[in-house]
Design a protein around this motif. Structure first.
Motif, PDB file in Angstrom:
ATOM      1  N   TYR B 126     -33.782  40.370  15.404  1.00 29.62           N
ATOM      2  CA  TYR B 126     -33.210  41.492  16.157  1.00 29.62           C
ATOM      3  C   TYR B 126     -32.127  41.015  17.108  1.00 29.62           C
ATOM      4  N   ARG B 127     -32.396  39.878  17.727  1.00 31.99           N
ATOM      5  CA  ARG B 127     -31.438  39.350  18.675  1.00 31.99           C
ATOM      6  C   ARG B 127     -30.088  39.120  17.977  1.00 31.99           C
ATOM      7  N   ALA B 128     -30.161  38.520  16.809  1.00 32.40           N
ATOM      8  CA  ALA B 128     -28.934  38.248  16.061  1.00 32.40           C
ATOM      9  C   ALA B 128     -28.248  39.553  15.658  1.00 32.40           C
ATOM     10  N   ALA B 129     -29.038  40.499  15.142  1.00 33.40           N
ATOM     11  CA  ALA B 129     -28.450  41.750  14.652  1.00 33.40           C
ATOM     12  C   ALA B 129     -27.808  42.532  15.790  1.00 33.40           C
ATOM     13  N   PHE B 130     -28.472  42.551  16.951  1.00 34.35           N
ATOM     14  CA  PHE B 130     -27.916  43.310  18.077  1.00 34.35           C
ATOM     15  C   PHE B 130     -26.693  42.626  18.646  1.00 34.35           C
ATOM     16  N   TYR B 131     -26.623  41.337  18.426  1.00 31.29           N
ATOM     17  CA  TYR B 131     -25.496  40.593  18.980  1.00 31.29           C
ATOM     18  C   TYR B 131     -24.227  40.784  18.152  1.00 31.29           C
ATOM     19  N   ALA B 132     -24.407  41.026  16.868  1.00 35.45           N
ATOM     20  CA  ALA B 132     -23.260  41.082  15.945  1.00 35.45           C
ATOM     21  C   ALA B 132     -22.113  41.991  16.412  1.00 35.45           C
ATOM     22  N   PRO B 133     -22.388  43.208  16.910  1.00 34.07           N
ATOM     23  CA  PRO B 133     -21.275  44.062  17.328  1.00 34.07           C
ATOM     24  C   PRO B 133     -20.378  43.420  18.373  1.00 34.07           C
TER      25      PRO B 133
END
Lengths: 291, 319, 428
Positions: B126-133
């Motif tokens: 989740y951390r990675a996915a939320f960071y992507a933007p």
């Protein structure tokens, strides 16, 4: 990195329902966050007319016309040209930042010299300085030097360590390397240059990788710099090439092509992210924390 | 513990390592080496930062328009600025953007960080996915996507209409288009979230255990332990996000189709600066604008630093 | 510590001074445009605004030119209209404008005032460029005070473009000499019967307001200022805003939304005032069929129309005036170039090119017909002079009118703002 290895997080919701709610909440955020990215993938396979108004994420009859259009280029310029230019810009920026920022960081972290603290404060100060104060005089200077419409104005700062953020990141990292290494090196008769090159740099790899990736992505996304300094479409980076798809003088833009190009322009960044996300996130985390 | 504290004290505080080397012979050589290693930065600082700052300060008091040689006009640019309704509008738009966008973004970042900190399962994902933007948010591509998503008949409009609040597309609507930009910055909450998360990880667990023994509920624990413990990180995020928000340009330029409209509703400060400088060649006026921005940012920074004494808690004995 | 810090401060200041001096020094070093090489081959730089279609056509014409003039190489670059003029301005200021470039009447005096434009009359006298064989009156557009600062490549005139299907459905038929009252009544009929707004925002178009003023014995500009007063504009904008509210004119929100598409081709409006040669865009963008209609009049006769034109101008700084003149001559007179370019930049200006290109498609045929009819009906007058600053004023007119349409400013404030900005633009 030490920041990630300290204490465990507070463990609160151990119960099933708590865990379920946790995952539901996280998934909801995830859905909203990722929607635009998924949308652009789906939209690039839709005919121009359906892109805005069709709510189905993925078309039932996907078309490749938008991507085929990209292969033809725009205004006799191959789309690949924009990518080459962006790669040149981003690659040049990475080299510059790695060399100049690490040298500067080494001086700040490992050498004692008169005025170091003052210079360090100045360096941090530039981190908070709005770029726009420099924009106009810099433009005037490069214009008088005949360097507009070249990559020099875009790159020169990268080679002169003006990217204070990366200097700072590397300083933080180098300060945490054990002092004894330098002492040992010195006893072996190593000068600063050798110490920097053979001892400190190899140990700084994580910080260097983080800086390199961030630099690459920043340059890839850079819009204002190329907008102001580049004049010839043949020299445009991906950001400006993308604007050409939207721009119209007389005839409205090729909407499908624009969306397809948007996706293609995002891909390198997304791939970098997938490959190096640990470095990026750890680097980001350490910028706010000192280990 | 944080960048900021480090920054403030760097000039004053001798480092342990520094004192260790200070007494050694070969100090002169260190000076030479230091400046040699620093030379790219020093050249960059003088040529690309200090020099241009001096020049832009000078331009700010002239009528420089690229074609003439600059003529001293005293405070004219500044008085003109304060009388200019478009300048006032750009200040209003920027302040609204900063004051609405930054707190929303940080609240979301903190909220999600707290959520993620509760479990380790799936956290990294989740951390990675939320960071992507945060990585792609600055790209022109996302600007286009945003324009599309907030158009008439697209997802945002339809969702809003579904809930009985019909507005139509936001991008053409002077009352709504700024929120389209706010949404874009809030969408990039991942970067401050990652920093919050790292901060949360450093809060010693014993503190929570002790509080639990005293019968503290989740809210009390958050208020009395978490918040003070992460206040340095919070300060860091507030400072950087605020300063960045003041300088928004690309997204406003792309989402508004390069006009920063409609009805100047997305005329953020830098956009007006760009228009005055590069479209109208009013380089003197634009330089004066840039210095006002610098003063505003400096003022906000100063106020934040001043206020941190009251609410930012630094651990005793942190190095 | 104290001494070393002082010393450092001094060196810093010195260095800062040196860099400032370097900056100042650099201001004297300019850069000439163009270049020559040993074998007598010269390279000239040609910049223009436009988009993909025009780029492809221009590249073809340049290949043709280079084949006929092997000693001249042409380097091109292009942007959209707005970016083009931003870039042009900074380049011109740096003493490095392109050797030859596309130009329009709005910019003619602005860059003449700054000494950027080459008087092409001398090149014509030297025999490098012919000013003959142009359609009646078009070369006048490029003249300022007896000098020829631009050579027209194509001419155009303001026109009314209508969505034929919507007009037919509403049972409305435009006719030559119709009055504004009749026009607006028709729009109301269109709106009542088809639910489509009649017009996409006429009141923000400087060139249309110019026609209206000309019909009433005034004009948008005099030689050195605005040709109308606050009361005139207040009336024009008040009516415009009321028509937006009445639904006769497309909601500016929608217009913004549709950009870069036109609201006419998006189906959100039934007519739009624009340059006649722009008609092509609507057919390319939209689903309906579009046609040209006469400009409404005040007295039933005079439309106030005139021929405007896109031009090629040369830089006064060019190192190769002869080659530049030859290039322009080729681009405006060569029949093959005319066949390639078509009406992309307006109805071809020289008689050679006009005769060489026979439009094959309905839209271009109609454009040619429109301009012929307009010329025959004798309504064409002399072009309004555009003082230096006209470009900024055109943009301000569009922007402030748009704000007004959104209901964000009161008419009185909008008018005041426009006059303030105009004054600044004339001085700039």
């Amino acid at each position: 990195m030490s920041a990630t290895t300290t204490t465990k997080p507070p463990v609160l919701g151990r119960r099933r329902t708590g865990s379920l709610a946790w995952h539901l909440g996280a998934l909801l955020v995830l859905a909203i966050i990722l929607y635009p990215v998924v949308w652009v993938v789906g939209a690039s396979f839709k005919p121009s007319k359906d892109i805005v108004n069709s709510l189905t994420l993925f078309p039932s009859h996907p078309i490749l016309a938008n991507f085929k259009g990209l292969a033809d280029g725009i205004a006799d310029i191959r789309v690949w040209t924009f990518f080459q230019n962006s790669l040149l810009y981003a690659g040049g920026a990475v080299v510059g930042v790695l060399v100049s920022c690490s040298l500067t960081a080494y001086a700040f972290a490992r050498i004692l010299f008169a005025g170091r603290n003052l210079l360090f404060s100045l360096m941090i100060g530039t981190l908070l300085l709005p770029y726009h104060v420099l924009l106009i005089p810099q433009y005037v200077m490069f214009q008088k030097l005949g360097l507009v419409n070249t990559y020099v104005p875009l790159l020169v700062g990268k080679y002169l360590a003006t990217e204070a953020f990366f200097v700072f990141l590397m300083v933080q990292f180098m300060r945490n390397l054990p002092r004894e290494l330098d002492e040992a090196a010195r006893l072996d008769g190593c000068g600063h240059l050798r110490t920097y090159w053979s001892i400190v740099l190899p140990l700084c790899r994580p910080a260097l990788i983080t800086s390199a990736i961030f630099t690459f992505i920043n340059a890839w996304n850079d819009f204002m710099g190329p907008l102001i300094y580049l004049n010839e479409p043949g020299k445009y980076t991906v950001s400006l090439g993308l604007m050409m798809f939207r721009d119209s003088d007389g005839v409205a833009a090729n909407y499908g092509g624009m969306i397809a190009m948007s996706l293609v322009a995002l891909l390198p960044v997304l791939l970098f992210f997938l490959a190096f996300q640990r470095y990026l996130i750890d680097g980001m985390a350490t910028s706010g924390l000192k280990g | 513990m944080t960048l900021v504290k480090d920054t403030v004290s760097a000039a004053r505080r001798p480092r342990p390592a520094a004192t260790a080397t200070a007494g050694r012979p070969g100090r002169r050589r260190d000076n030479l080496a230091g400046y040699l290693f620093m030379s790219p930065w020093i050249a960059g600082f003088l040529l690309l930062t200090a020099g241009p700052m001096v020049a832009s300060l000078y331009f700010a008091f002239t009528d420089y328009n690229l074609f003439n040689s600059p003529k001293w006009v005293g405070l004219d640019n500044f008085t003109r600025m304060f009388d200019d309704p478009r300048w006032q509008k750009s200040v209003e738009v920027t302040v609204r953007y900063v004051v609405i966008g930054t707190p929303l973004k940080l609240l979301l970042a903190l909220g999600v960080a707290l959520l993620l900190a509760q479990s380790r399962r799936g956290q990294a994902f989740y951390r990675a996915a939320f960071y992507a933007p945060s990585l792609i948010g600055a790209s022109v591509s996302v600007g286009f996507v945003w324009r599309s998503l907030f158009s008439d008949g697209a997802i945002v409009d339809r969702t809003q209409t579904f809930f009985g609040w019909h507005v139509g597309g936001w991008v053409g609507n002077a009352d709504w288009v700024l929120y389209c930009l706010v949404a874009l910055t809030v969408w990039q909450f991942g970067a401050p979230m990652v920093i919050f998360l790292a901060g949360l990880k450093q809060v010693p667990r014993e503190l929570y255990e002790a509080a639990e023994m005293d019968g503290a509920g989740p809210f009390r624990k958050f208020w009395n332990i978490t918040l003070p413990m992460i206040s340095p990180v919070l300060f860091f995020n507030v400072l950087l996000e605020t300063i960045h928000s003041f300088q928004i340009f690309g997204s406003a330029y792309v989402v508004s189709n390069t006009y920063c409209g409609p009805a100047d509703a997305t005329l953020v400060y830098t956009c007006y600066l760009y228009q005055q400088g590069f479209r109208n060649a009013q380089m003197g006026f634009a330089s004066a604008m840039a210095w006002m921005l610098l003063l505003a940012v400096a003022l906000v920074t100063a106020v934040l630093f001043w206020s941190q004494k009251k609410w930012v808690h630094y651990e005793e004995g942190a190095r | 510590m104290g001494t070393s810090r002082n010393l450092e401060r001094r060196t810093l200041l010195k260095a800062a001074g040196a860099s400032a001096a370097a900056l100042g020094l650099a201001t004297t070093a300019g850069c000439g445009g163009g270049s020559g090489s040993g074998d007598g081959t010269v390279t000239i730089r040609y910049s223009w605004w436009g988009a993909e279609e025009r780029a492809k056509k221009i590249n073809q014409t340049i290949a043709l030119f280079e084949k006929k003039h092997p000693k001249i190489k042409v380097k091109t670059d292009f942007q959209t209209y707005q970016s083009f003029w931003e870039k042009f301005q900074t380049q011109a200021a740096g003493g490095n404008p392109p050797d030859v470039f596309q130009n329009a009447v709005t910019f003619l005096r602005k860059y003449d005032k700054r000494g950027i434009l080459l008087d092409l009359k001398s090149q014509a006298q030297a025999g490098n460029l012919s000013l003959d064989h142009f359609r009646a009156g078009v070369t006048k557009v490029g003249q300022v005070d007896g000098r020829q600062l631009g050579i027209p490549v194509g001419s155009n005139t303001m026109a009314l473009v209508i969505d034929k299907k919507v007009f037919r459905k509403a049972g409305v038929e435009p006719r030559p000499g119709w009055t504004w009252d009749e026009y607006f009544k028709s729009l109301k009929t269109v709106h009542d019967r088809t639910k489509v707004a009649g017009d996409t925002g006429y009141f923000t178009i400087m060139y249309l307001y110019d026609l209206y003023l000309r019909q009433n014995g005034k004009a948008f500009y005099t030689e050195d200022g605005l040709g109308f007063d606050k009361a005139d504009l207040t009336e024009w904008w008040t009516d415009g805003y009321n028509r937006v509210k009445a639904g006769i004119v497309t909601d500016p929100k929608v217009v913004q939304q549709d950009m870069p598409k036109s609201s006419l081709s998006a189906g959100h409006g039934a007519s739009e005032f624009t340059w006649d040669n722009f008609t092509v865009r609507y057919s390319a963008e939209g689903d309906s069929t579009y046609g040209l209609a006469p400009i409404p009049t005040t007295d039933g006769k005079h439309t106030g129309q005139y021929l405007a034109s896109l031009m090629l101008s040369a830089s006064a700084h060019t190192a190769h005036p002869r080659e530049v003149a030859q290039f322009i001559d080729f681009m405006v007179h060569d029949p093959e170039v005319g066949r390639i370019m078509g009406y992309d930049r307006g109805i071809l200006a020289s008689t050679e090119q006009y005769g060489a290109y026979r439009p094959a498609d309905a839209v271009n045929k109609e454009i040619a017909q429109y301009e012929e009819d307009t010329a025959k009906s004798g309504v064409l007058g002399t072009i309004t002079p555009h003082p230096s600053g006209a470009d900024t004023i055109e943009a301000a007119f569009l922007r402030i009118g748009g704000d007004l349409g959104q209901g964000k400013t009161k008419v009185a404030d909008a008018v005041k703002q426009f006059f303030t900005e105009s004054e600044a633009a004339f001085q700039g």
